[in-house]
Design a protein around this motif. Sequence first.
Motif, short mmCIF file in Angstrom:
data_model
loop_
_atom_site.label_atom_id
_atom_site.label_comp_id
_atom_site.label_asym_id
_atom_site.label_seq_id
_atom_site.Cartn_x
_atom_site.Cartn_y
_atom_site.Cartn_z
N SER A 22 12.98 29.45 21.14
CA SER A 22 13.00 27.54 20.86
C SER A 22 13.79 27.15 22.20
CB SER A 22 13.32 27.86 19.56
OG SER A 22 14.53 28.32 20.08
N THR A 23 13.36 25.67 21.92
CA THR A 23 13.86 24.70 22.12
C THR A 23 15.02 23.57 22.15
OG1 THR A 23 11.57 23.40 22.70
CG2 THR A 23 13.90 22.44 22.88
N THR A 51 2.39 25.87 19.30
CA THR A 51 3.60 25.88 19.19
C THR A 51 4.01 24.27 20.22
OG1 THR A 51 5.03 27.71 19.19
CG2 THR A 51 6.13 25.65 19.17
N TRP A 52 4.19 23.54 19.41
CA TRP A 52 3.76 22.10 19.11
C TRP A 52 5.36 21.26 19.46
CZ3 TRP A 52 -0.68 19.31 21.35
CH2 TRP A 52 -1.79 19.83 20.89
N SER A 53 6.01 20.66 20.54
CA SER A 53 7.17 20.22 20.04
C SER A 53 7.10 18.86 20.73
CB SER A 53 7.72 21.28 20.47
OG SER A 53 7.79 21.41 21.99
N TRP A 54 8.05 18.20 20.35
CA TRP A 54 8.37 17.31 21.08
C TRP A 54 10.02 15.90 20.36
CZ3 TRP A 54 5.82 18.00 16.85
CH2 TRP A 54 5.71 17.93 15.24
#
Length: 117
Positions: A22-23, A51-54
């Motif tokens: 995880s970020t 998994t999209w992250s922003w």
Amino acid sequence: MRTDPAGPSDRGAAPEDVRLPSTDPELPFSHCLELNAVAHDRAGGPELSMTWSWPAGLFGEEEVRALAGLWSEALAALTAYALASPTPDAHGLRPSDLSLVDLLQDEIDELEAEWDM
């Protein structure tokens, strides 16, 4: 990345328990939008998990959901196109297929038309 529940195979698949870290919320993002995808070989066929992250300040969840939906539609269309082929090479050659010659795509298309390939 592709995983196989049976473990490593001749294609070098990773084990099933692949985890994407995880970020860390304290670290800055490398990109304004990131997508990590893993293909799992399941009994019913391959399954893609994404998994999209922003950063929260750049996009809203609905914007990313809309983009993810369009991306999934495009991927499904490409998959359908590939599966409709009678053989893997049914769509003709590409410049990357010809390592011994330097031809552009239009030149390859002309040769294929001329030689009824």
